[in-house]
Write an enzyme that holds these catalytic residues in place. Structure first.
Site, short mmCIF file in Angstrom:
data_model
loop_
_atom_site.label_atom_id
_atom_site.label_comp_id
_atom_site.label_asym_id
_atom_site.label_seq_id
_atom_site.Cartn_x
_atom_site.Cartn_y
_atom_site.Cartn_z
N GLU A 13 73.55 -39.68 7.61
CA GLU A 13 73.58 -40.99 6.93
C GLU A 13 75.02 -41.50 6.90
OE1 GLU A 13 71.13 -40.57 3.21
OE2 GLU A 13 69.77 -41.68 4.53
N HIS B 286 68.63 -35.16 5.97
CA HIS B 286 68.37 -36.32 6.82
C HIS B 286 68.72 -35.89 8.24
CE1 HIS B 286 68.26 -38.90 3.17
NE2 HIS B 286 69.16 -38.03 2.74
N HIS C 158 59.42 -37.92 2.81
CA HIS C 158 60.66 -38.57 3.27
C HIS C 158 61.65 -37.54 3.78
CE1 HIS C 158 59.04 -41.97 1.15
NE2 HIS C 158 59.09 -41.33 0.00
N HIS D 266 72.14 -33.06 1.50
CA HIS D 266 72.51 -33.61 0.19
C HIS D 266 72.06 -32.67 -0.92
CE1 HIS D 266 72.48 -37.89 2.06
NE2 HIS D 266 73.66 -37.29 2.19
N HIS E 296 68.07 -31.76 -0.08
CA HIS E 296 67.20 -32.27 0.98
C HIS E 296 68.08 -32.63 2.17
CE1 HIS E 296 68.58 -35.85 -1.17
NE2 HIS E 296 68.66 -36.33 0.05
N THR F 28 70.33 -43.25 -1.28
CA THR F 28 70.16 -43.85 0.05
C THR F 28 68.69 -44.11 0.36
OG1 THR F 28 69.92 -41.74 1.23
CG2 THR F 28 72.17 -42.55 0.87
N THR F 29 67.84 -43.89 -0.67
CA THR F 29 66.42 -44.23 -0.54
C THR F 29 66.07 -45.15 -1.70
OG1 THR F 29 65.74 -42.39 -1.94
CG2 THR F 29 65.80 -41.99 0.44
N1 LIG Z 1 69.90 -39.42 -0.20
S1 LIG Z 1 69.72 -39.31 -1.78
O1 LIG Z 1 70.46 -38.15 -2.26
O2 LIG Z 1 70.12 -40.57 -2.38
C1 LIG Z 1 68.03 -39.02 -2.14
C2 LIG Z 1 67.07 -39.02 -1.15
F1 LIG Z 1 67.37 -39.31 0.13
C3 LIG Z 1 65.74 -38.72 -1.44
F2 LIG Z 1 64.82 -38.74 -0.44
C4 LIG Z 1 65.36 -38.43 -2.72
S2 LIG Z 1 63.70 -38.02 -3.03
O3 LIG Z 1 63.48 -37.80 -4.42
O4 LIG Z 1 63.45 -36.85 -2.21
C5 LIG Z 1 62.63 -39.28 -2.45
C6 LIG Z 1 62.95 -40.60 -3.05
O5 LIG Z 1 63.64 -40.60 -4.22
C7 LIG Z 1 66.29 -38.45 -3.74
N2 LIG Z 1 65.82 -38.17 -5.00
C8 LIG Z 1 66.55 -38.16 -6.22
C9 LIG Z 1 67.12 -39.52 -6.58
C10 LIG Z 1 66.45 -40.01 -7.83
C11 LIG Z 1 65.58 -38.90 -8.27
C12 LIG Z 1 64.80 -38.80 -9.41
C13 LIG Z 1 64.04 -37.63 -9.60
C14 LIG Z 1 64.10 -36.60 -8.66
C15 LIG Z 1 64.90 -36.72 -7.52
C16 LIG Z 1 65.64 -37.87 -7.39
C17 LIG Z 1 67.64 -38.73 -3.43
F3 LIG Z 1 68.58 -38.71 -4.39
ZN LIG Z 2 69.81 -37.75 0.85
#
Ligand SMILES: NS(=O)(=O)c1c(F)c(F)c(S(=O)(=O)CCO)c(N[C@H]2CCc3ccccc32)c1F
Ligand SMILES: [Zn+2]
Length: 263
Positions: free
Chosen positions: A104, A93, A66, A117, A91, A198-199
């Site tokens: 976003e 976007h 992603h 982010h 990460h 946002t995911t």
């Molecule tokens: N745009 S965002 O900041 O809302 C956001 C993301 F956009 C995103 F892609 C991810 S992820 O983990 O790479 C993939 C799906 O959770 C997370 N991951 C975080 C959220 C929950 C979680 C749990 C364990 C490890 C990482 C995350 C995320 F917080």
């Molecule tokens: Zn993000």
């Protein structure tokens, strides 16, 4: 969890079928309307600790299908919030090579080229990010809007390794660097609101801090980010480019966006 994507039959309009929160309240991102902001004098400058990592420290840079994600050591944290929020990962976007618009959050409907982010979790109350992810005071994400412009040496510290993680689930170790250099100079000027991941699973668990001032990366750096990665595995016959990985702004109706600055 169930597969999801940013386009097609598993695109964002279908997320709520498998992830009910995605169709719920307090969703992110939002469009920040500068005419409707409220100044809040209690919004003090963001203070981050231990962001300046030594090159002797190794970080995991990965393609999770992603986004491109960098793991962060737990000594990194935000110290200016009511609880300690410990860093977990950062990460991005972004848009695509044909459209340098992929942030976003938008400001007065202006979409920036990309968005960074830095994801933190409330380590005063929860043992790890997975335990924190679905709690209303669980997460704090620092958001940085990115424009195409001047070359950015800080981004180069991980971008130069991006061709090692072209396919989903590929990872490489990269030397630590000063993560603070990815953020804008002014950590005292930001927008603040209560929102969500946002995911999927879109948990309404995020205290959002979006810095007012954007940072820049060069066009070459933007193209590297926008064209290097695939969301498919290396062995898949049809490679699927990873770009346009942004959720569109959500309805923010009665939600008030606070600001830490006047004028
Ligand atoms: N745009 S965002 O900041 O809302 C956001 C993301 F956009 C995103 F892609 C991810 S992820 O983990 O790479 C993939 C799906 O959770 C997370 N991951 C975080 C959220 C929950 C979680 C749990 C364990 C490890 C990482 C995350 C995320 F917080
Ligand atoms: Zn993000």
């Amino acid at each position: 969890g169930a597969k999801w994507s940013y386009n097609g039959p598993q695109g964002e309009h279908h997320w709520s079928k498998n992830y009910p929160y995605c169709g719920g309240a307090f969703q992110s991102p939002i469009d920040i309307k500068t005419e409707l902001l409220r100044f809040d004098p209690t919004l003090h400058p963001i203070e981050v600790q231990n962001y300046n990592l030594s090159p002797n420290e190794q970080l995991t840079l990965g393609n999770n299908g992603h986004s491109v994600q960098l793991s962060l050591p737990s000594k990194m944290h935000i110290s200016s919030l009511p609880h300690r929020y410990t860093a977990a990962q950062l990460h991005f976007h972004w848009g695509s090579s044909s459209r340098a618009a992929g942030s976003e959050h938008t400001v007065n409907n202006k979409q920036y080229a990309a968005e960074l982010h830095v994801v933190h979790f409330n380590s005063d109350k929860y043992r790890n990010i997975s335990m924190a992810a679905d709690k209303s005071d669980g997460l704090a994400v620092l958001g940085v809007l990115i424009e195409v412009g001047e070359f950015n040496p800080a981004f180069e510290q991980f971008l130069k390794f991006i061709n090692g993680i072209k396919y989903r689930d590929q990872k490489v170790q990269v030397p630590g660097f000063n993560i603070r250099a990815l953020l804008p100079a002014r950590l005292d000027e930001y927008y603040r609101y209560d929102g969500s991941l946002t995911t999927p699973p879109c948990y309404p668990s995020v205290l959002w801090t979006i810095f007012k001032n954007h940072v820049t990366i060069s066009r070459k750096q933007f193209l590297a980010l926008a064209t290097a990665l695939y969301s498919s595995h290396v062995q898949d016959s049809a490679p699927v480019p990873l770009n346009g990985n942004y959720r569109k702004p959500q309805v923010s109706d009665s939600r008030v966006v606070l600001v830490s600055f006047k004028g």
